[in-house]
Design a protein around this motif. Structure first.
Motif, PDB file in Angstrom:
ATOM      1  N   ALA A  37     -24.825   0.483  -2.135  1.00 45.72           N
ATOM      2  CA  ALA A  37     -24.804   1.567  -0.711  1.00 45.72           C
ATOM      3  C   ALA A  37     -24.944   3.199  -1.167  1.00 45.72           C
ATOM      4  O   ALA A  37     -25.632   4.171  -0.403  1.00 45.72           O
ATOM      5  CB  ALA A  37     -22.928   2.154  -0.510  1.00 45.72           C
ATOM      6  N   ARG A  38     -25.490   3.814  -2.430  1.00 46.94           N
ATOM      7  CA  ARG A  38     -26.111   5.149  -2.145  1.00 46.94           C
ATOM      8  C   ARG A  38     -27.197   4.901  -2.813  1.00 46.94           C
ATOM      9  O   ARG A  38     -27.130   6.261  -3.334  1.00 46.94           O
ATOM     10  CB  ARG A  38     -24.403   5.490  -3.410  1.00 46.94           C
ATOM     11  N   TYR A  39     -28.241   3.851  -3.274  1.00 41.45           N
ATOM     12  CA  TYR A  39     -28.818   3.726  -4.189  1.00 41.45           C
ATOM     13  C   TYR A  39     -29.715   3.319  -2.868  1.00 41.45           C
ATOM     14  O   TYR A  39     -29.283   1.785  -2.121  1.00 41.45           O
ATOM     15  CB  TYR A  39     -29.083   3.115  -5.446  1.00 41.45           C
TER      16      TYR A  39
ATOM     17  N   ASP B  31     -25.032   7.004 -12.159  1.00 42.67           N
ATOM     18  CA  ASP B  31     -25.489   8.346 -12.170  1.00 42.67           C
ATOM     19  C   ASP B  31     -25.063   8.965 -13.618  1.00 42.67           C
ATOM     20  O   ASP B  31     -25.933   9.897 -13.856  1.00 42.67           O
ATOM     21  CB  ASP B  31     -23.597   8.557 -11.142  1.00 42.67           C
TER      22      ASP B  31
ATOM     23  N   ARG C  49     -31.661   8.660   0.077  1.00 36.38           N
ATOM     24  CA  ARG C  49     -30.773   7.941  -1.868  1.00 36.38           C
ATOM     25  C   ARG C  49     -31.681   8.059  -2.665  1.00 36.38           C
ATOM     26  O   ARG C  49     -33.068   7.965  -2.428  1.00 36.38           O
ATOM     27  CB  ARG C  49     -30.231   6.590  -1.225  1.00 36.38           C
TER      28      ARG C  49
ATOM     29  N   GLU D  17     -23.027   1.514  -9.491  1.00 38.49           N
ATOM     30  CA  GLU D  17     -23.900   2.729  -9.393  1.00 38.49           C
ATOM     31  C   GLU D  17     -23.320   4.327  -9.538  1.00 38.49           C
ATOM     32  O   GLU D  17     -23.629   4.776  -9.912  1.00 38.49           O
ATOM     33  CB  GLU D  17     -24.028   3.415  -7.506  1.00 38.49           C
ATOM     34  N   ASP D  18     -21.475   4.036  -9.805  1.00 34.05           N
ATOM     35  CA  ASP D  18     -21.455   4.859 -11.074  1.00 34.05           C
ATOM     36  C   ASP D  18     -22.207   5.604 -12.057  1.00 34.05           C
ATOM     37  O   ASP D  18     -22.354   6.420 -12.617  1.00 34.05           O
ATOM     38  CB  ASP D  18     -19.706   4.604 -11.263  1.00 34.05           C
TER      39      ASP D  18
ATOM     40  N   ALA E  34     -20.436  -0.642  -6.412  1.00 35.02           N
ATOM     41  CA  ALA E  34     -19.865   0.393  -6.748  1.00 35.02           C
ATOM     42  C   ALA E  34     -19.767   1.122  -8.028  1.00 35.02           C
ATOM     43  O   ALA E  34     -20.385   2.158  -8.602  1.00 35.02           O
ATOM     44  CB  ALA E  34     -18.604   0.517  -6.021  1.00 35.02           C
TER      45      ALA E  34
END
Length: 387
Positions: free
Chosen positions: A32-34, A374, A6, A370-371, A367
């Protein structure tokens, strides 16, 4: 164990981690994604177990990083070779405006996101009146430089977003984002409440309005409604507030150095959560009030003043009541009404956890964060960091 591929986000804080800033760890844990890590000027001697679970890089524990920090904080000279965590990060996220200003030179070449939490955006007094060399420098010129320069800003409420816009930060660089509450930890209990228990979790500083809360509760008690007031917090006005409370109220307790689990246990017993924050002459005001959300998530209705961003965290007339700022009589009326009207209290207590889950669950909010990360990384790659 498979390697974690990640993208890495490095949170920068001055100290890891005062209880009033537990939201930093909660946000990091919800990613979650980082992959999160913490860079801290120092760490507290004993950390609440709720605040660990990812790498924490303590600058004070490293002679090399201490030297680099000294150069950074005095003459703003970056030495990235001394900070491996910064070099390894894909994105740096500073919590609090001053910290974003301090780490700016070190994060050069990396996308830098700074969350403004309150005082860093609302203070309108003289820079010389604040404490700390870099805090003075931030308010004297750093905040204005950040508004003109690059980087991205997060406002923790609409109220703080408005303050940043008034300071000259461009709208395109501001993301209004509610941090949220971990509703798997803060949830309504099934056990009975302690009759008349009113709780407040706040530092003992002027803008938190403890004296006004005590005055309101004194009115309630004199009107014949039994109340017990427990305050959780620390701060310079602690002794003064305790003395006033003991003179004014029949049952008072102050608790310091409480863990997140201990705070949850107390909120699970409370009939009411009281929040007294007000706006000071220097502009300082409550940015939002995460503690209000935590209390509501546990089924405790809130009574507060309509000040700063407090109203954004309360569904007025459904999960709590808001009085006009400094209107102690109205606050007392709201407290008495909720403590004496069981059907009304039941309705508020049932609605409050649902409201928090629907609008402020930290997993949903993170979430969205995290967007945003991005989009920041994408803009940075396109060379938009200094436009």
């Amino acid at each position: 164990m498979a390697p974690d591929d990640r993208q890495k986000v490095l949170y920068y804080v001055e100290r890891y981690l005062p209880p009033s800033q537990a939201f930093v760890a909660q946000q990091a844990r919800a990613l979650a994604r980082y992959q999160p890590a913490i860079l801290a000027g120092s760490t507290m001697a004993s950390l609440d177990r709720d605040l660990i679970g990812f790498p924490v890089h303590d600058i004070r524990a490293s002679p090399a990083m201490r030297a680099g920090e000294f150069a950074l904080k005095t003459v703003r000279l970056p030495a990235p070779a001394l900070f491996p965590a910064v070099r390894q990060a894909d994105l740096v996220h500073a919590h609090f405006g001053k910290n974003g200003y301090v780490i700016g030179p070190l994060a050069a070449g990396k996308p830098l996101v700074t969350t403004f939490h309150g005082f860093d955006a609302t203070f309108a007094g003289k820079a010389a009146d604040v404490d700390g060399f870099n805090q003075v420098r931030f308010f004297a010129k750093g905040r204005e430089q950040m508004a003109r320069g690059g980087g991205w800003q997060i406002a923790v409420s609409d109220f703080i977003q408005d303050r940043l816009l008034a300071l000259g930060f461009p709208q395109s660089r501001i993301f209004r984002h509610y941090i949220g509450v971990d509703t798997s930890l803060f949830s309504a209990p099934t056990k009975p409440r302690r009759k008349g228990l009113v709780v407040s979790v706040a530092r003992f500083v002027e803008y938190k309005g403890h004296k006004l809360m005590i005055e309101a509760l004194e009115r309630v008690a004199k009107a014949g409604t039994p109340v017990e007031f427990i305050m959780i917090g620390e701060g310079p006005l602690r002794d003064e507030i305790e003395a006033l409370a003991r003179r004014s109220l029949p049952k008072v307790e102050i608790r310091e150095k409480q863990t997140q689990a201990q705070i949850r246990d107390l909120l699970s017993e409370a009939e009411l959560y009281l929040h007294g924050a007000v706006t000071l002459a220097n502009g300082h005001a409550e940015a939002f009030g995460i503690a209000n959300l935590e209390a509501q998530a546990m089924g405790a209705p809130v009574v507060a003043f309509r000040s700063g961003g407090v109203g954004e965290a309360v569904e007025e007339g459904a999960t709590g009541f808001l009085a006009a700022e400094r209107d102690v009589a109205a606050m007392a009326d709201h407290i008495g009404r909720l403590l004496n009207d069981q059907p009304l209290w039941n309705a508020f207590s049932e609605r409050a956890p649902r409201m928090v889950a629907e609008r402020f669950d930290i997993r949903r909010q993170t979430a969205l964060l995290e967007d945003y990360y991005d989009s920041v990384l994408d803009a940075h790659k396109k060379g938009e960091a200094r436009r």
